[in-house]
Design an enzyme around this catalytic site. Structure first.
Site, short mmCIF file in Angstrom:
data_model
loop_
_atom_site.label_atom_id
_atom_site.label_comp_id
_atom_site.label_asym_id
_atom_site.label_seq_id
_atom_site.Cartn_x
_atom_site.Cartn_y
_atom_site.Cartn_z
N ASP A 42 0.92 -1.13 0.03
CA ASP A 42 -0.05 0.10 -0.14
C ASP A 42 0.97 1.39 -0.10
O ASP A 42 1.80 1.35 0.81
CB ASP A 42 -0.68 0.22 1.14
CG ASP A 42 -1.81 1.13 1.42
OD1 ASP A 42 -2.54 1.36 0.59
OD2 ASP A 42 -1.50 1.87 2.26
N GLU B 292 1.07 -0.53 -5.19
CA GLU B 292 0.27 0.47 -5.45
C GLU B 292 0.71 1.75 -5.45
O GLU B 292 1.10 2.46 -4.50
CB GLU B 292 -1.07 0.45 -4.24
CG GLU B 292 -2.21 1.34 -4.37
CD GLU B 292 -2.64 1.98 -3.37
OE1 GLU B 292 -3.72 2.66 -3.51
OE2 GLU B 292 -1.72 2.47 -2.11
#
Length: 532
Positions: free
Chosen positions: A201, A243
């Site tokens: 993330d 990401e």
């Protein structure tokens, strides 16, 4: 393809664990609920699940604010439940990746609580502290709706701490070697349990440097290469998915020389699929794909139509963003940050052919596709719920009370109106050969049979008709010709002479010679395999 490159032709399925299936009647989805539904996922045809965060968390950011990296929140179950889920998923030929949140923790994490308690704490240097809130002024604010600064004052520490997301999510200090080692230990812990990799993330933000925008820094890439090497050396065949909501040329460095991320999300192609459908013209998709640099042979893009966040409009011009809001977010409640908080079916007017066409693009453009849970049946959203919760409502399994999601009282509201579970649910669609579910199942089955879809090659074919996206996908001697009619009217076109050949229609199974004018119905798509 090499079995360690399994991800290049995989179809991923993203699950919000809290919203998928409740096994114990407490109103919240859990790991055992997913275990109960593995047969369903195998029937759909997906071969890798991405589990959203299941760590203990105050849930200020839906679990991306982690209070303990080494535990599972009791609401979702136990480590033994996860082990059983992994084992059973592997028996169903389904892999599992989890979220690895490197950049920040929750302010409730013991590391942060100790960090703020004293300047002498061994954890002080786990976070980024400063006497001034004037440092790193060139870094943008990401959550523009809620945050006015990337610095927050801490009364106990009598200093400011750095955060790129909510102020309740202090950033870890990756200049501290102990933090770097700690995150390798976190990765080791979950890989030892048997998971198949991580979606990492918010990776562009790991380091801060004065005079930069504090994104995509060389130090960040050096650490991520170290993480990849650690995984390759100890856990071959497991993956890292990046990401980074950036332009393709800015994501390209995250693949390194094939030694950083195995996969990276292709954010900018997503809004352009919606732009193309409204404009009935493929030019926006073509331009972004032509702007996408080649990536190493062992790497792959990851594509999606929707996910758990807003439909982000960061990677479009301000004019395009305004236009997209006008087209797709007429109600002010539909907007969120720089995006649109809606699900796929309502975005496309719950128009079956448009929904299928968008999926045809998703499954045939370069990259491995991710389906967001519920989009395979055309679930709706609930705009009455705050923030991003409107697109994270419980999965609609059947038309019984509480949608077959829970035997108890649900802790989340359902979708209302024509897309509610009374009308849209798994049970009715699995029994209907003409349902969206069964169309998606057929697309996935065809895609998985052909390595051409997992390759990175793509060639646009000019037919003189801008309403039909026509392109070639190939791998070795497997050549696909794909046609997608982006318009709501019948379109005719003629293929250039060198493509007037004999093809097998991969859905109908019959063979055609295309040397005449070709006619496509509104929002129709053709997946054709060139006969050898």
């Amino acid at each position: 393809m090499n079995k360690n490159l399994w991800y290049k032709n995989a179809v991923f399925y993203q699950i919000s664990v809290r919203s998928f299936k409740d096994s114990n009647g407490d109103g919240r989805g859990d790991l055992r609920g997913i275990l109960e539904k593995l047969d369903y996922l195998q029937t759909l045809g997906v071969n890798c699940i991405w589990l959203m965060p299941i760590y203990p968390s105050p849930l200020n950011d839906d679990g991306y604010d982690i209070a303990d990296y080494y535990k599972i929140d009791e609401a979702y179950g136990s480590l033994d439940d996860l082990k059983e889920l992994i084992k059973s998923a592997h028996e169903h030929n389904i892999r599992i990746v989890m979220d690895l949140v490197l950049n920040h923790t929750s302010d409730a994490h013991p590391w942060f609580q100790q960090s703020r308690s004293s300047k002498d704490s061994p954890y002080r240097d786990y976070y980024v502290w400063s006497d001034s809130n004037e440092k790193y002024k060139d870094a943008r604010i990401i959550f523009v709706d809620t945050e006015t600064s990337n610095w927050a004052w801490d009364e106990k520490a009598k200093q400011y701490y750095w955060h790129r997301f909510y102020s309740s999510q202090p950033d870890l200090n990756f200049d501290n070697p102990k933090v770097q080692e700690e995150m390798l230990s976190v990765a080791r812990f979950w890989l030892d349990l048997g998971i198949d990799g991580f979606r990492a993330d918010a990776v562009p933000y790991l380091f801060e440097r004065e005079g930069t925008n504090c994104e995509n820094l060389p130090e960040t890439h050096a650490y991520l290469k170290k993480l990849r090497k650690f995984i390759d050396d100890n856990y071959p065949g497991r993956i890292l998915l990046c990401e980074a909501n950036q332009w393709p040329e800015d994501v390209r460095p995250y693949f390194g020389d094939g030694d950083e991320f195995n996969m990276g999300f292709h954010f900018p192609v997503m809004p352009r699929i919606y732009m193309a459908l409204k404009k009935e013209n493929f030019i926006d998709i073509k331009e972004i794909m032509q702007r996408t640099p080649p990536i190493p042979e062992n790497c792959q893009w990851c594509t999606f139509l929707r996910n758990h966040d807003e439909l982000t409009l960061e990677m479009v011009t301000p004019e395009e963003r305004k236009w997209m809001w006008e087209q797709y977010a007429p109600d002010p409640r539909m907007k969120s940050n720089l995006g649109i908080r809606r699900r796929l079916a309502p975005l496309l007017d719950n128009h079956r052919r448009k929904i299928e066409l968008a999926n045809s693009l998703l499954f045939t453009l370069p990259g491995s596709p991710i389906i967001y849970y519920g989009d395979e049946i055309g679930m709706g959203e609930n705009l009455d719920l705050p923030d991003r919760n409107g697109v994270r409502t419980p999965m609609q399994w059947d038309n019984s009370p509480n949608a077959g999601f829970t035997s108890g009282k649900t802790t989340s509201e359902f979708v209302k109106g024509e897309l509610s579970y009374e009308y849209v649910n798994v049970a009715s669609q699995m029994n209907d050969p003409d349902s969206l579910f069964n169309s998606m199942k057929r697309m996935i089955a065809v895609r998985r049979k052909h390595d051409a879809f997992g390759s990175s090659s793509m060639e646009w074919i000019d037919t003189g008709n801008s309403a039909v996206a026509v392109y070639i996908r190939e791998y070795e001697d497997d050549t696909m010709l794909i046609l997608n009619n982006l318009s709501g009217s019948v379109q005719t076109l003629k293929l250039p002479a060198e493509y007037q050949k004999s093809y097998i229609d991969l859905f109908a199974g019959d063979s055609h010679i295309f040397n005449e004018e070709l006619t496509l119905q509104p929002y129709a798509y053709l997946w054709l395999q060139m006969e050898k």
